[in-house]
Design an enzyme around this catalytic site. Sequence first.
Site, mmCIF file in Angstrom:
data_model
loop_
_atom_site.group_PDB
_atom_site.id
_atom_site.type_symbol
_atom_site.label_atom_id
_atom_site.label_comp_id
_atom_site.label_asym_id
_atom_site.label_seq_id
_atom_site.Cartn_x
_atom_site.Cartn_y
_atom_site.Cartn_z
ATOM 1 N N ASP A 1 0.834 -1.203 0.000
ATOM 2 C CA ASP A 1 0.000 0.000 0.000
ATOM 3 C C ASP A 1 0.868 1.251 0.000
ATOM 4 O O ASP A 1 1.470 1.585 1.014
ATOM 5 C CB ASP A 1 -0.896 0.009 1.247
ATOM 6 C CG ASP A 1 -2.053 -0.957 1.116
ATOM 7 O OD1 ASP A 1 -2.779 -0.870 0.107
ATOM 8 O OD2 ASP A 1 -2.228 -1.798 2.005
ATOM 9 N N MET B 1 -1.873 4.556 -4.081
ATOM 10 C CA MET B 1 -2.845 5.572 -3.661
ATOM 11 C C MET B 1 -2.124 6.913 -3.721
ATOM 12 O O MET B 1 -1.861 7.558 -2.702
ATOM 13 C CB MET B 1 -3.348 5.250 -2.247
ATOM 14 C CG MET B 1 -4.237 4.016 -2.214
ATOM 15 S SD MET B 1 -4.441 3.357 -0.547
ATOM 16 C CE MET B 1 -3.044 2.244 -0.500
ATOM 17 N N GLY C 1 -6.664 4.762 2.600
ATOM 18 C CA GLY C 1 -5.871 5.642 3.453
ATOM 19 C C GLY C 1 -5.416 5.005 4.757
ATOM 20 O O GLY C 1 -4.346 5.323 5.247
ATOM 21 N N GLY D 1 -7.393 -1.194 9.164
ATOM 22 C CA GLY D 1 -8.172 -1.349 10.392
ATOM 23 C C GLY D 1 -9.553 -0.698 10.381
ATOM 24 O O GLY D 1 -10.139 -0.500 11.441
ATOM 25 N N GLY E 1 -9.945 -3.854 2.189
ATOM 26 C CA GLY E 1 -10.341 -3.085 3.363
ATOM 27 C C GLY E 1 -11.363 -3.785 4.231
ATOM 28 O O GLY E 1 -12.438 -4.136 3.761
ATOM 29 N N SER F 1 -5.230 -6.161 8.861
ATOM 30 C CA SER F 1 -5.444 -6.413 10.295
ATOM 31 C C SER F 1 -5.845 -7.853 10.573
ATOM 32 O O SER F 1 -5.427 -8.430 11.584
ATOM 33 C CB SER F 1 -6.545 -5.491 10.829
ATOM 34 O OG SER F 1 -6.345 -4.192 10.371
HETATM 35 C C1 DX5 Z 1 -6.230 0.931 2.842
HETATM 36 C C2 DX5 Z 1 -5.341 -0.106 2.204
HETATM 37 C C3 DX5 Z 1 -5.612 -1.507 2.616
HETATM 38 C C4 DX5 Z 1 -5.422 -1.783 4.068
HETATM 39 C C5 DX5 Z 1 -6.263 -2.977 4.426
HETATM 40 O O1 DX5 Z 1 -6.065 2.138 2.169
HETATM 41 O O2 DX5 Z 1 -5.484 -0.062 0.800
HETATM 42 O O3 DX5 Z 1 -4.849 -2.413 1.841
HETATM 43 O O4 DX5 Z 1 -4.101 -2.023 4.429
HETATM 44 O O5 DX5 Z 1 -6.147 -3.135 5.798
HETATM 45 P P1 DX5 Z 1 -7.268 -3.859 6.650
HETATM 46 O O6 DX5 Z 1 -7.350 -5.255 6.154
HETATM 47 O O7 DX5 Z 1 -6.735 -3.718 8.031
HETATM 48 O O8 DX5 Z 1 -8.559 -3.096 6.429
HETATM 49 ZN ZN ZN Z 2 -4.494 -1.689 -0.493
#
Ligand code: DX5
Ligand code: ZN
Length: 215
Positions: free
Chosen positions: A33, A66, A141, A144, A175, A197
């Site tokens: 990410d 991102m 962004g 969790g 997410g 997470s």
């Molecule tokens: C958020 C990221 C995700 C994030 C997912 O912007 O793109 O990849 O790390 O994390 P969890 O699984 O904790 O929602």
């Molecule tokens: Zn991601």
Amino acid sequence: MIQIAPSILAADFLHLEKDIQLINRCGDVIHLDVMDGTLVPNISFGFSVIDQVAKIATAPMDAHLMVVHPERWFEKLAKDGVQMCSFHWEAAGRLTSTFIERLHKLGLKAGVAINPDIPVTKLYPYIGKADYFLVMSVFAGFGGQKFIYESLDRVAALKAEIERRGAKALIEIDGGVYGENVRAVEEAGVDLAVAGSAVFGAPDPAAAIKALRGA
Ligand code: DX5
Ligand code: ZN
């Protein structure tokens, strides 16, 4: 069977090698990410981390950019051996097809990502062009966050449109994926689920990956 892409955003950055080796052994894809603090309200990591991960990655690496101007980083990602790269439609706009082509020329699989507030129909013009679509199930962004259940309808609509056109594209969701929603995610048509997470927050990350896969 659904594939699992652990996101290293939730990994132990003081012992990152241990977590990368865990994904190599037990995961399907290493999800990276990259956040720039402009497209999304957070900063994560860049090439100082990705270059190191690349040295020991045996599982395919999937960069989720991102960032504004994602195209600036395609070549460097290709040099690092990253196999999959997604950028946000919000950042690319009318250049989306051009960016897909650029990734393909570099030998990468091209993914188009969208946030939960963007109509999923915005992805339809890239069916038949993109290799995969990343449907955010939280606002990009932060790790969790809580899974947004409307994302399942968006995935199902996208899946139906891909099939209606007789095209091929994988759907990735990102997410808030946990054991409690991953079966519904799979049912909706997701091929690859990102999990941060749920994997690295678990007492036994290897068992968590296995449970998410459903095997
Ligand atoms: C958020 C990221 C995700 C994030 C997912 O912007 O793109 O990849 O790390 O994390 P969890 O699984 O904790 O929602
Ligand atoms: Zn991601």
